[in-house]
Write a protein that holds these residues in place. Structure first.
Motif, PDB file in Angstrom:
ATOM      1  N   ALA A 170      -6.271  71.158-118.978  1.00  7.89           N
ATOM      2  CA  ALA A 170      -6.088  69.771-119.426  1.00  7.89           C
ATOM      3  C   ALA A 170      -7.005  68.863-118.621  1.00  7.89           C
ATOM      4  O   ALA A 170      -7.352  69.163-117.466  1.00  7.89           O
ATOM      5  CB  ALA A 170      -4.637  69.338-119.266  1.00  7.89           C
ATOM      6  N   THR A 171      -7.384  67.735-119.216  1.00  2.73           N
ATOM      7  CA  THR A 171      -8.256  66.777-118.550  1.00  2.73           C
ATOM      8  C   THR A 171      -7.745  65.359-118.760  1.00  2.73           C
ATOM      9  O   THR A 171      -7.043  65.070-119.729  1.00  2.73           O
ATOM     10  CB  THR A 171      -9.692  66.861-119.102  1.00  2.73           C
ATOM     11  OG1 THR A 171      -9.666  66.619-120.515  1.00  2.73           O
ATOM     12  CG2 THR A 171     -10.312  68.218-118.828  1.00  2.73           C
ATOM     13  N   ALA A 172      -8.110  64.478-117.838  1.00  2.00           N
ATOM     14  CA  ALA A 172      -7.871  63.036-117.980  1.00  2.00           C
ATOM     15  C   ALA A 172      -9.182  62.328-117.696  1.00  2.00           C
ATOM     16  O   ALA A 172      -9.904  62.693-116.757  1.00  2.00           O
ATOM     17  CB  ALA A 172      -6.784  62.568-117.014  1.00  2.00           C
TER      18      ALA A 172
ATOM     19  N   TYR B  37     -16.592  59.240-121.244  1.00  2.40           N
ATOM     20  CA  TYR B  37     -16.836  58.700-119.913  1.00  2.40           C
ATOM     21  C   TYR B  37     -16.448  59.755-118.879  1.00  2.40           C
ATOM     22  O   TYR B  37     -16.055  60.871-119.220  1.00  2.40           O
ATOM     23  CB  TYR B  37     -16.052  57.396-119.695  1.00  2.40           C
ATOM     24  CG  TYR B  37     -16.548  56.244-120.538  1.00  2.40           C
ATOM     25  CD1 TYR B  37     -17.704  55.550-120.173  1.00  2.40           C
ATOM     26  CD2 TYR B  37     -15.882  55.870-121.689  1.00  2.40           C
ATOM     27  CE1 TYR B  37     -18.182  54.499-120.959  1.00  2.40           C
ATOM     28  CE2 TYR B  37     -16.347  54.827-122.480  1.00  2.40           C
ATOM     29  CZ  TYR B  37     -17.492  54.144-122.110  1.00  2.40           C
ATOM     30  OH  TYR B  37     -17.958  53.127-122.884  1.00  2.40           O
ATOM     31  N   ALA B  38     -16.543  59.401-117.621  1.00  3.72           N
ATOM     32  CA  ALA B  38     -16.290  60.342-116.530  1.00  3.72           C
ATOM     33  C   ALA B  38     -14.914  60.996-116.661  1.00  3.72           C
ATOM     34  O   ALA B  38     -13.937  60.356-117.054  1.00  3.72           O
ATOM     35  CB  ALA B  38     -16.407  59.617-115.192  1.00  3.72           C
ATOM     36  N   VAL B  39     -14.858  62.266-116.285  1.00  7.07           N
ATOM     37  CA  VAL B  39     -13.594  63.009-116.282  1.00  7.07           C
ATOM     38  C   VAL B  39     -13.012  62.913-114.879  1.00  7.07           C
ATOM     39  O   VAL B  39     -13.613  63.380-113.903  1.00  7.07           O
ATOM     40  CB  VAL B  39     -13.812  64.479-116.682  1.00  7.07           C
ATOM     41  CG1 VAL B  39     -12.480  65.224-116.673  1.00  7.07           C
ATOM     42  CG2 VAL B  39     -14.464  64.561-118.054  1.00  7.07           C
ATOM     43  N   ARG B  40     -11.839  62.302-114.781  1.00  4.96           N
ATOM     44  CA  ARG B  40     -11.233  62.036-113.470  1.00  4.96           C
ATOM     45  C   ARG B  40     -10.349  63.166-112.980  1.00  4.96           C
ATOM     46  O   ARG B  40     -10.141  63.318-111.784  1.00  4.96           O
ATOM     47  CB  ARG B  40     -10.412  60.731-113.541  1.00  4.96           C
ATOM     48  CG  ARG B  40      -9.882  60.262-112.196  1.00  4.96           C
ATOM     49  CD  ARG B  40     -11.027  59.932-111.248  1.00  4.96           C
ATOM     50  NE  ARG B  40     -10.581  59.694-109.887  1.00  4.96           N
ATOM     51  CZ  ARG B  40     -10.389  60.637-108.985  1.00  4.96           C
ATOM     52  NH1 ARG B  40     -10.568  61.902-109.289  1.00  4.96           N
ATOM     53  NH2 ARG B  40     -10.026  60.336-107.756  1.00  4.96           N
ATOM     54  N   LYS B  41      -9.808  63.973-113.885  1.00  3.97           N
ATOM     55  CA  LYS B  41      -8.884  65.035-113.469  1.00  3.97           C
ATOM     56  C   LYS B  41      -9.022  66.226-114.402  1.00  3.97           C
ATOM     57  O   LYS B  41      -9.121  66.075-115.624  1.00  3.97           O
ATOM     58  CB  LYS B  41      -7.440  64.520-113.502  1.00  3.97           C
ATOM     59  CG  LYS B  41      -6.393  65.528-113.054  1.00  3.97           C
ATOM     60  CD  LYS B  41      -6.469  65.804-111.563  1.00  3.97           C
ATOM     61  CE  LYS B  41      -5.321  66.703-111.112  1.00  3.97           C
ATOM     62  NZ  LYS B  41      -5.392  66.980-109.657  1.00  3.97           N
TER      63      LYS B  41
ATOM     64  N   CYS C 190      -3.444  63.824-114.661  1.00  3.51           N
ATOM     65  CA  CYS C 190      -2.582  64.615-115.530  1.00  3.51           C
ATOM     66  C   CYS C 190      -2.039  65.780-114.725  1.00  3.51           C
ATOM     67  O   CYS C 190      -2.651  66.215-113.746  1.00  3.51           O
ATOM     68  CB  CYS C 190      -3.324  65.104-116.776  1.00  3.51           C
ATOM     69  SG  CYS C 190      -4.738  66.182-116.440  1.00  3.51           S
ATOM     70  N   SER C 191      -0.884  66.268-115.126  1.00  2.00           N
ATOM     71  CA  SER C 191      -0.239  67.344-114.376  1.00  2.00           C
ATOM     72  C   SER C 191       0.639  68.154-115.306  1.00  2.00           C
ATOM     73  O   SER C 191       1.431  67.602-116.066  1.00  2.00           O
ATOM     74  CB  SER C 191       0.604  66.763-113.227  1.00  2.00           C
ATOM     75  OG  SER C 191       1.289  67.784-112.524  1.00  2.00           O
ATOM     76  N   TRP C 192       0.502  69.477-115.259  1.00  2.92           N
ATOM     77  CA  TRP C 192       1.341  70.372-116.054  1.00  2.92           C
ATOM     78  C   TRP C 192       2.694  70.563-115.379  1.00  2.92           C
ATOM     79  O   TRP C 192       2.776  70.736-114.161  1.00  2.92           O
ATOM     80  CB  TRP C 192       0.696  71.745-116.175  1.00  2.92           C
ATOM     81  CG  TRP C 192      -0.584  71.811-116.941  1.00  2.92           C
ATOM     82  CD1 TRP C 192      -1.845  71.652-116.432  1.00  2.92           C
ATOM     83  CD2 TRP C 192      -0.745  72.080-118.340  1.00  2.92           C
ATOM     84  NE1 TRP C 192      -2.778  71.794-117.427  1.00  2.92           N
ATOM     85  CE2 TRP C 192      -2.137  72.066-118.602  1.00  2.92           C
ATOM     86  CE3 TRP C 192       0.145  72.338-119.374  1.00  2.92           C
ATOM     87  CZ2 TRP C 192      -2.661  72.300-119.878  1.00  2.92           C
ATOM     88  CZ3 TRP C 192      -0.375  72.570-120.637  1.00  2.92           C
ATOM     89  CH2 TRP C 192      -1.746  72.544-120.892  1.00  2.92           C
ATOM     90  N   SER C 193       3.753  70.582-116.165  1.00  6.40           N
ATOM     91  CA  SER C 193       5.066  70.964-115.658  1.00  6.40           C
ATOM     92  C   SER C 193       5.092  72.467-115.403  1.00  6.40           C
ATOM     93  O   SER C 193       4.605  73.255-116.220  1.00  6.40           O
ATOM     94  CB  SER C 193       6.160  70.604-116.664  1.00  6.40           C
ATOM     95  OG  SER C 193       7.391  71.201-116.301  1.00  6.40           O
TER      96      SER C 193
ATOM     97  N   GLY D  45       3.733  73.713-121.829  1.00  4.28           N
ATOM     98  CA  GLY D  45       3.166  72.798-122.808  1.00  4.28           C
ATOM     99  C   GLY D  45       3.460  71.347-122.522  1.00  4.28           C
ATOM    100  O   GLY D  45       2.989  70.472-123.235  1.00  4.28           O
ATOM    101  N   LEU D  46       4.214  71.051-121.445  1.00  7.35           N
ATOM    102  CA  LEU D  46       4.562  69.671-121.105  1.00  7.35           C
ATOM    103  C   LEU D  46       3.611  69.161-120.028  1.00  7.35           C
ATOM    104  O   LEU D  46       3.448  69.784-118.984  1.00  7.35           O
ATOM    105  CB  LEU D  46       5.999  69.589-120.620  1.00  7.35           C
ATOM    106  CG  LEU D  46       6.523  68.192-120.270  1.00  7.35           C
ATOM    107  CD1 LEU D  46       6.555  67.318-121.501  1.00  7.35           C
ATOM    108  CD2 LEU D  46       7.906  68.290-119.645  1.00  7.35           C
ATOM    109  N   ILE D  47       2.974  68.032-120.310  1.00  7.67           N
ATOM    110  CA  ILE D  47       2.002  67.442-119.391  1.00  7.67           C
ATOM    111  C   ILE D  47       2.377  65.991-119.132  1.00  7.67           C
ATOM    112  O   ILE D  47       2.722  65.265-120.064  1.00  7.67           O
ATOM    113  CB  ILE D  47       0.577  67.490-119.977  1.00  7.67           C
ATOM    114  CG1 ILE D  47       0.205  68.909-120.413  1.00  7.67           C
ATOM    115  CG2 ILE D  47      -0.438  66.977-118.963  1.00  7.67           C
ATOM    116  CD1 ILE D  47      -1.133  68.978-121.134  1.00  7.67           C
ATOM    117  N   ALA D  48       2.322  65.590-117.882  1.00  6.23           N
ATOM    118  CA  ALA D  48       2.457  64.172-117.532  1.00  6.23           C
ATOM    119  C   ALA D  48       1.067  63.596-117.346  1.00  6.23           C
ATOM    120  O   ALA D  48       0.192  64.225-116.762  1.00  6.23           O
ATOM    121  CB  ALA D  48       3.270  64.002-116.265  1.00  6.23           C
ATOM    122  N   SER D  49       0.855  62.405-117.867  1.00  6.80           N
ATOM    123  CA  SER D  49      -0.422  61.715-117.661  1.00  6.80           C
ATOM    124  C   SER D  49      -0.156  60.330-117.110  1.00  6.80           C
ATOM    125  O   SER D  49       0.914  59.755-117.317  1.00  6.80           O
ATOM    126  CB  SER D  49      -1.210  61.618-118.976  1.00  6.80           C
ATOM    127  OG  SER D  49      -0.541  60.783-119.902  1.00  6.80           O
ATOM    128  N   CYS D  50      -1.125  59.792-116.388  1.00  7.96           N
ATOM    129  CA  CYS D  50      -0.974  58.442-115.846  1.00  7.96           C
ATOM    130  C   CYS D  50      -2.299  57.708-115.955  1.00  7.96           C
ATOM    131  O   CYS D  50      -3.370  58.318-116.063  1.00  7.96           O
ATOM    132  CB  CYS D  50      -0.480  58.477-114.397  1.00  7.96           C
ATOM    133  SG  CYS D  50      -1.684  59.122-113.213  1.00  7.96           S
TER     134      CYS D  50
END
Length: 604
Positions: free
Chosen positions: A279-281, A263-267, A324-327, A332-337
């Motif tokens: 990275a993608t969300a 589906y659509a890529v939001r980030k 999503c956001s890289w630290s 290698g640490l990513i936050a996703s929501c």
């Protein structure tokens, strides 16, 4: 960064591999602080942003602050954009109310972005087609770009040039603007009165459908990634401009196309640590990490089946993954929501060794629990220093301290088995792993674990000693290098036998700041017992830098100490080799992460 009519802005403190539940709120955007390695900002909306509001909470992740509205970070300040067209500036040190508010956009604000170069400037984009530049000291926007005739989903400053920004829109185009030469575009669909449109230096027809997100490569100027409703991630080289004499520049070369999301890529976001990782969300409820293979055009046609460019698929979300956001600090640490009702935000963290074949130099994050599993098992809380002492870098479990615990026999403590009391000092103890290990495994040891007099740090260190039943042989003392050593000696003076100075001194990853080498060496000289068998063991990861380590060894010899031996040890397989400063010219970051240096000092 999506604006809706109701919002909640949260600032949370996190640990590795944690989840945050803010029940009743759907998360739209997440961003790591560029100043604090454990702080994340979340943009959320009640009832998916359609109606209503509420208050979110957290158990596994500590909720620091929450405000009603949305995304962007600037040290202790955040700027947020809302569905009512307003922008608000918040200070996380203050509660409840914004310190400034603006209302110029006529429709929802979809994104905000601080300039990483002009740090007093930020940009907003809106459904009204406009992009506005702001500075906190001015009560109105300083520049307005009529960027598109339809919704502008994102506007981002270039990380390379302060006057360049890029936008993406419902119209499927990505545009690049040069703020030094604002002008109006001309054409049949525009005029300077009813339909003004600012002139872009480059327009890239990136998609036949809505373009939802873009990001600048942090290492390659004018390389950008875009993604949107067509489910495709594309990488563009915008130096390749196809000029049209009768219109604005149109072009950009699509270097890579990446299908894979359903589906659509939001980030989409490039890694801050590697030029070829992004990275993608997506609304398909997954986040993905890809190796771009720049210039090779090697994307798999079906990455989910194991294409070579797909590094990882993260799929615990049960609703749309929206951000999503890289630290910036933990590679290698990513936050996703996402919109999940039960676990709407989680931290996606594959170890560096899995994701990049990089050996991690730190373990755990401030406030989280780290368990050392080799006997004896030791459970530690990672310290979280006061904000003013963040530069101590004491809020991690460093690989060097783990290496000491793994190889405690290298300290040769059995040489002192005939003594009633073996006096041991650890400088820069942090969480205290080596000190606790020595106290737990050496019956005649009297250990002093010391670190900088930061209240949070010392409190956590004391709790760790107590938690691991080491209090009978281990004392915690706050101490700043170079000062009077009497506080360090007080626990030892309670023992009546012999000198109160130390037979063994241990220090892990304490050499990274050359400006403190003299104070550190002076402390060693004041604390080390004058006996011929007294030793100092200093262990440092090669991320410290070979020249920095060599300068320390040179300084040691000026202070009547000498280097008895120094070896390089590979962390993962135990290979050892002699120290050689000239390797600095040939090894890269990946190689440096694999090694620690263990040096032993004695009196000259």
């Amino acid at each position: 960064m999506v604006g809706t009519e109701t919002r909640m802005m949260s600032v949370v403190q996190v640990g590795l591999l944690r989840e945050s539940e803010t029940l009743g709120f759907a998360h739209y955007s997440v961003a790591w602080s560029p100043f604090h390695n454990s702080r994340i900002a979340l943009a959320s909306a009640a009832n998916f942003g359609l109606v209503g509001n509420g208050v979110g909470g957290s158990s596994a992740v500590k909720l620091d602050k929450q405000y009603e509205t949305q995304d962007g970070i600037y040290d202790n300040q955040l700027v947020t954009g809302s569905g009512d067209g307003t922008l608000k500036l918040w200070d996380v040190l203050l509660n409840d109310f914004p310190i400034r508010s603006w209302h110029e956009h006529s429709r929802e604000v979809f994104s905000v972005d601080w300039s990483n170069i002009k740090k007093d400037t930020f940009v907003s984009s809106s459904w009204d087609g406009n992009v506005k530049l702001w500075t906190p000291e001015v009560p109105r926007s300083v520049t307005t770009l009529h960027a598109h005739l339809s919704c502008v989903y994102q506007a981002l400053f270039s990380p390379h040039q302060p006057d360049i920004l890029a936008t993406c829109s419902t119209d499927g185009t990505m545009k690049i603007f040069d703020l030094r030469s604002p002008a109006y575009a001309t054409g049949p669909a525009t005029n300077s009165f009813t339909h003004p449109l600012s002139a872009a230096v480059l327009t890239v027809p990136a998609s036949g459908t809505e373009l939802l997100t873009l990001d600048w490569n942090k290492y390659r100027p004018f390389v950008l990634a875009t993604a949107g409703v067509d489910k495709m991630v594309k990488v563009w080289d915008c130096r390749m401009i196809q000029s049209n004499p009768s219109a604005q520049a149109i072009g950009g070369v699509c270097e890579i196309q990446l299908p894979g999301h359903e589906y659509a890529v939001r980030k989409v976001q490039w890694s801050p640590h590697r030029p070829d990782i992004l990275a993608t969300a997506s609304y398909d409820m997954t986040c993905r990490a890809y190796l771009s293979g720049m210039g090779l055009c090697r994307w798999s046609s079906n990455p989910s089946v194991g294409g070579s460019n797909l590094l990882q698929v993260h799929d615990p979300h049960t609703e749309f993954a929206a951000g999503c956001s890289w630290s910036l600090y933990d590679e290698g640490l990513i936050a996703s929501c996402g919109w999940d009702e039960d676990d709407p935000e989680d931290i996606m963290s594959a170890s560096l060794q899995t994701l990049y074949d990089y050996v991690p130099i730190t373990h755990s994050a401030p406030g989280s629990i780290f368990t050392y599993t080799i006997k004896p098992q030791i459970t530690l809380q990672t310290p979280d220093t006061q904000a003013s002492n963040w530069s101590l870098h004491a809020s991690s479990i460093w690989q060097s301290s783990v290496h000491i615990a793994d190889h405690i026999e290298y300290l040769q403590l059995d040489r002192f088995s005939d003594r009633k009391i073996l006096r041991v000092l650890e400088l820069g103890a942090g969480a205290g792993l080596p000190s606790i290990m020595i106290a737990r495994t050496t019956p005649n040891a009297a250990v002093v674990a010391s670190d900088y007099p930061d209240e949070n740090l010392i409190c956590t260190l004391s709790d760790n000693v107590s938690r691991n039943h080491a209090s009978e042989r281990c004392w915690v003392v706050s101490y700043a290098w170079g000062n009077d050593i009497s506080p360090l000696l007080t626990p030892a003076q309670q023992k009546s036998e012999g000198s109160a100075l130390f037979d063994i001194i241990v220090a892990a990853d304490t050499l990274w700041n050359p400006e403190t080498h003299v104070q550190f060496i002076n402390t060693l000289c004041m604390c080390l017992n004058r006996s011929p068998d007294a030793r100092v063991n200093v262990v440092a990861g090669l991320h410290t830098g070979r020249y920095t380590i060599q300068s320390f060894m040179n300084a040691v010899m000026i202070h009547k100490l000498q280097v008895e031996r120094v070896m390089e040890s590979e962390v993962m397989n135990g290979v050892q080799r002699p120290w050689d400063v000239t390797r600095a010219e040939s090894e890269d970051e990946r190689e440096r992460r694999k090694w620690v240096v263990w040096m032993v000092l004695k009196w000259a």
